[in-house]
Structure formats: structure tokens, C-alpha cells
Enzyme design. Structure first.
Site, short mmCIF file in Angstrom:
data_model
loop_
_atom_site.label_atom_id
_atom_site.label_comp_id
_atom_site.label_asym_id
_atom_site.label_seq_id
_atom_site.Cartn_x
_atom_site.Cartn_y
_atom_site.Cartn_z
CG ASN A 79 -17.14 -0.89 -46.30
OD1 ASN A 79 -17.26 -0.18 -47.22
ND2 ASN A 79 -17.87 -0.89 -44.95
CG HIS B 263 -21.79 -1.40 -48.98
ND1 HIS B 263 -20.71 -0.76 -49.51
CD2 HIS B 263 -21.63 -0.89 -47.63
CE1 HIS B 263 -19.88 -0.28 -48.58
NE2 HIS B 263 -20.49 -0.58 -47.53
CB CYS C 158 -21.60 2.54 -47.44
SG CYS C 158 -20.46 2.78 -46.36
N1 ACO Z 1 -9.29 -7.96 -33.93
C1 ACO Z 1 -9.34 -8.61 -32.85
N2 ACO Z 1 -10.26 -8.43 -31.68
C2 ACO Z 1 -11.18 -7.46 -32.25
C3 ACO Z 1 -11.08 -6.53 -33.20
C4 ACO Z 1 -9.87 -7.24 -34.11
N3 ACO Z 1 -9.57 -6.32 -35.46
N4 ACO Z 1 -11.98 -5.90 -33.34
C5 ACO Z 1 -12.66 -5.95 -32.20
N5 ACO Z 1 -12.19 -6.93 -31.66
C6 ACO Z 1 -12.69 -7.59 -30.23
C7 ACO Z 1 -13.52 -6.64 -29.66
O1 ACO Z 1 -12.41 -5.79 -28.75
C8 ACO Z 1 -14.20 -7.43 -28.56
O2 ACO Z 1 -13.21 -7.96 -27.55
P1 ACO Z 1 -13.81 -8.21 -26.03
O3 ACO Z 1 -14.86 -8.97 -26.28
O4 ACO Z 1 -12.70 -8.59 -25.41
O5 ACO Z 1 -14.53 -6.78 -25.79
C9 ACO Z 1 -14.50 -8.83 -29.37
O6 ACO Z 1 -13.58 -8.66 -30.46
C10 ACO Z 1 -15.86 -8.78 -30.11
O7 ACO Z 1 -16.25 -7.58 -30.48
P2 ACO Z 1 -17.43 -7.51 -31.53
O8 ACO Z 1 -17.65 -6.03 -31.88
O9 ACO Z 1 -18.79 -7.94 -30.60
O10 ACO Z 1 -17.37 -8.26 -32.74
P3 ACO Z 1 -18.18 -8.49 -33.86
O11 ACO Z 1 -18.29 -10.15 -33.95
O12 ACO Z 1 -19.38 -7.77 -33.77
O13 ACO Z 1 -17.49 -7.95 -34.96
C11 ACO Z 1 -17.49 -6.24 -36.70
C12 ACO Z 1 -17.25 -6.69 -35.06
C13 ACO Z 1 -16.63 -6.94 -37.63
C14 ACO Z 1 -17.08 -4.66 -36.75
C15 ACO Z 1 -18.99 -6.31 -36.77
O14 ACO Z 1 -19.79 -5.89 -35.87
C16 ACO Z 1 -19.68 -5.72 -38.35
O15 ACO Z 1 -18.98 -6.03 -39.12
N6 ACO Z 1 -20.24 -4.79 -38.01
C17 ACO Z 1 -20.90 -4.00 -39.21
C18 ACO Z 1 -20.21 -2.99 -39.19
C19 ACO Z 1 -19.74 -2.41 -40.68
O16 ACO Z 1 -19.69 -3.10 -41.64
N7 ACO Z 1 -19.13 -1.20 -40.49
C20 ACO Z 1 -18.65 -0.87 -41.95
C21 ACO Z 1 -18.90 0.71 -42.04
S1 ACO Z 1 -20.42 1.00 -42.40
C22 ACO Z 1 -20.97 0.65 -43.79
O17 ACO Z 1 -20.04 0.30 -44.81
C23 ACO Z 1 -22.36 0.52 -43.84
#
Ligand code: ACO
Length: 311
Positions: free
Chosen positions: A268, A238, A113
Site C-alpha cells: 500500500n 486504491h 490514501c
Molecule cells: N503476521 C501474522 N499474524 C498477524 C499479522 C502478521 N503480519 N498481523 C496480524 N496478525 C494476527 C493478529 O495478531 C491476530 O492474531 P490473534 O488471532 O492471535 O489475535 C490474527 O492475525 C488475525 O488478525 P486480524 O486483524 O483479525 O486479521 P485480518 O484477517 O483482519 O487481517 C489486515 C488484518 C490485513 C490488517 C486486514 O484487517 C486489513 O487489510 N484491513 C484493512 C486495513 C488496510 O488496508 N489498511 C491500510 C491503511 S488504510 C488505507 O490505505 C485505506
């Protein structure tokens, strides 16, 4: 050292749109979850298109906007992690499809990214060290081919697309900072020959990394440029998650509106997200002469990079 001028921009998107409701029919998720956790409402997904065709079309659109002799394009750099081939490069095919001179330096750059920011830095260095008149920078990704559509924690985040920016040297401001912190634990996609060549990430760790380095990077580039946030017109981060950007913009009270956000439309798109945003800003007439922008990339590597440019 001279700075850079954005001569023109372009973008290309696949025809197919995948909404959050579409994804909720594939994995256990919902529009409500995706919207509140990420800000994403839809993303594009390739059917007929691919990373190469998106790169070619984005580049064609950028060149169409510019009144130039394409023989004056000295280099084509395609930032991508999703190239069709290990070789030849996507950039080589762009040369062919756009009918560019064979006297062109054309290569792909792999930096996830942060790729577009790294391409910008290389482009800036080339403009200052060669007689190249113009350089074509492209970010193009078919993220859908490295997504595991059974993994709800990643498949909702990404989209396909490409953006292109034609640059030339100019007597204006340019500063850039780059950081790398080698790490294969929190964000990885295995390469050629791997059985499980899909995006794997620790979302919480990436989130924490992103908010930390964005704030640090923006503050450092402002200091290096002897400016404050008040001097800046737009901050183009980004687009990984709207919550990441919301978190960072709260640190700059009174300047929140300067943070450009379009993730609702695209998800993304990795290396393509910043050039797509620049094309949108150009279309809206926001890149008139004298505007100051901070571009901020971050991602796998881990790596992060900020540039301060003046249009
Ligand atoms: N739909 C429903 N529930 C979901 C989903 C989904 N798509 N994905 C995860 N969950 C659930 C999990 O299983 C978890 O359930 P549990 O509590 O029963 O175990 C719950 O939601 C919470 O999961 P978390 O991972 O803690 O959720 P969070 O609020 O952190 O959001 C997310 C997850 C959106 C991925 C966030 O951590 C994030 O955006 N992180 C940044 C990652 C990123 O942007 N990566 C992109 C690639 S890298 C880059 O471009 C730099």
C-alpha cells in the site's frame, strides 16, 4: 465543464525491495500470512530516496513522456502524508528540480490514501477556472518512515513510491464524488512533534469501511455518469489490500477483470497507489483514446472519492 485528458504518466520507486520473507525476520509473520491476508508479496523501501526525490523523479518521468513546453505547466500538486518538511512544500522542490517556471501554483495536499483523487478534483477545477494548460499531479509517499516495524499488523502492509500524471482540459467525460466522515479512531498517524507518529489502525474496521464505500462510490459514480459497469474499461481502486478489491469485484459479476490489481508488487503506497497504477496501464498501452476509467480512493479521514474519466 470540460473533462481532463491524461497527457502522460510516470513513476519512481526506491531501489531496495523488501520481501515478505525479509519481514518475517523482523516480526513474527510469514509469507503465507501476508500473501493470503493481503495479496502483498513485496514492497519498496527508501534508503537514499525520500518522498521529495521520489516525487521529483516520478514528475520528471511523466514530463519526459510528454511533448510539451514545461513553461505551460500551471500547477503542481503533490498528494502526500509523508513530506520531508512542514514547509517548504514538496511541490515547491519539484518546481525547482524540474526547472519549472516560477509562474506556477505549487502546493502539497494531505488527504492520506484519498490524496490523489483529491488532487485530481482540484486539478480538474483549476483547468476549468484558469488558463493553465497543463497540471502535474503527483502522489508520493515514504510510508516506511511512519511505520512501526515492531507492529506486525501494520508494517507488512505499506510500501514507498511515487506516481505522477500530467493532465490537460479536454472535451470528454468527467464526474467525481467526494465524501468525508471525520474519524480519528480507526486510522490515524499523529503529526509534527508527536512521540508515536506511526500508522495506527483498527484493521477490521478499515476493511469494513473500505468494502462498503467502494461499492457505494462505484455505484454512485456510474449513476451520476448515466453509465453501467459494462461501459467501463478499467476500475483502479486504491491498493490497500487485495482482499478488499476481491470483495468488491465479486459484486460486479462478469466484470471482475476490469479491476486493476498490482498490490503484490508494491504494498500500500497510500496517495501514490493510483498514479502508479495509471503509469502501469499507460505502459501496457491500455490508456488509448476513448477508454473509460473509474478511479476510487479511500482512506484516513475517513474519506473516499470516485472519479469517472475518459482517456
Ligand atoms: N503476521 C501474522 N499474524 C498477524 C499479522 C502478521 N503480519 N498481523 C496480524 N496478525 C494476527 C493478529 O495478531 C491476530 O492474531 P490473534 O488471532 O492471535 O489475535 C490474527 O492475525 C488475525 O488478525 P486480524 O486483524 O483479525 O486479521 P485480518 O484477517 O483482519 O487481517 C489486515 C488484518 C490485513 C490488517 C486486514 O484487517 C486489513 O487489510 N484491513 C484493512 C486495513 C488496510 O488496508 N489498511 C491500510 C491503511 S488504510 C488505507 O490505505 C485505506
Amino acid at each position: 465543464m470540460k473533462g481532463i485528458q491524461i497527457v502522460s504518466t510516470g513513476k519512481a520507486l526506491p531501489e531496495e525491495i523488501i520481501t515478505n520473507d525479509d519481514l518475517s525476520r523482523i516480526v513474527d509473520t510469514s509469507d503465507e500470512w501476508i500473501t493470503t491476508r493481503t495479496g502483498i508479496k513485496k514492497r519498496y523501501r527508501c534508503r537514499q530516496e525520500n518522498t521529495t526525490s521520489l516525487a521529483v523523479n516520478a514528475a520528471r518521468n511523466a514530463v519526459k513522456q510528454a511533448d510539451i513546453n514545461t513553461d505551460d505547466i500551471g500547477a503542481v500538486i503533490v498528494a502526500t502524508s509523508t513530506a520531508e518538511n512542514a514547509f517548504p512544500s514538496t511541490a515547491a522542490i519539484v518546481q525547482k528540480e524540474l526547472g519549472l517556471s516560477e509562474n506556477v501554483l505549487a502546493f502539497d495536499l494531505s488527504s492520506a490514501c484519498t490524496g490523489f483523487l483529491h488532487a485530481l478534483n482540484v486539478g480538474h477545477a483549476l483547468l476549468n477556472s484558469t488558463d493553465y494548460k497543463y497540471i502535474l499531479l503527483i502522489g508520493s509517499e515514504q510510508m516506511s518512515k511512519i511505520i512501526d516495524y515492531t507492529d506486525r499488523s501494520t508494517c507488512v502492509l505499506f510500501g514507498d513510491g511515487a506516481g505522477a500524471v500530467l493532465i490537460k482540459a479536454d472535451d470528454n467525460m468527467y464526474e467525481q464524488i467526494n465524501y468525508t466522515r471525520g474519524n480519528e479512531d480507526v486510522l490515524v498517524c499523529k503529526g509534527l512533534g508527536a512521540q508515536d507518529a506511526y500508522v495506527q489502525m483498527n484493521g477490521n474496521a478499515v476493511f469494513r469501511f473500505a468494502v462498503d464505500v467502494l461499492k457505494q462510490g462505484i455505484d454512485e459514480i456510474l449513476k451520476k455518469s448515466d453509465m453501467t459497469i459494462a461501459d467501463i474499461d478499467y476500475i483502479v481502486c486504491h491498493q490497500a489490500n487485495e482482499r478488499i478489491i476481491n470483495h468488491v469485484k465479486k459484486k460486479y459479476p462478469g466484470h471482475e477483470d476490469k479491476f486493476y490489481v498490482n498490490i503484490a508488487e508494491y504494498g500500500n503506497t497510500s496517495a501514490a497507489s493510483i498514479p502508479i497504477a495509471l503509469d502501469e496501464l499507460a505502459e501496457k498501452g491500455c490508456l488509448n483514446k476513448g477508454r473509460k476509467l473509474i478511479l476510487a480512493g479511500f482512506g484516513a479521514g475517513l474519506s473516499w472519492s470516485c472519479a469517472l474519466i475518459e482517456t
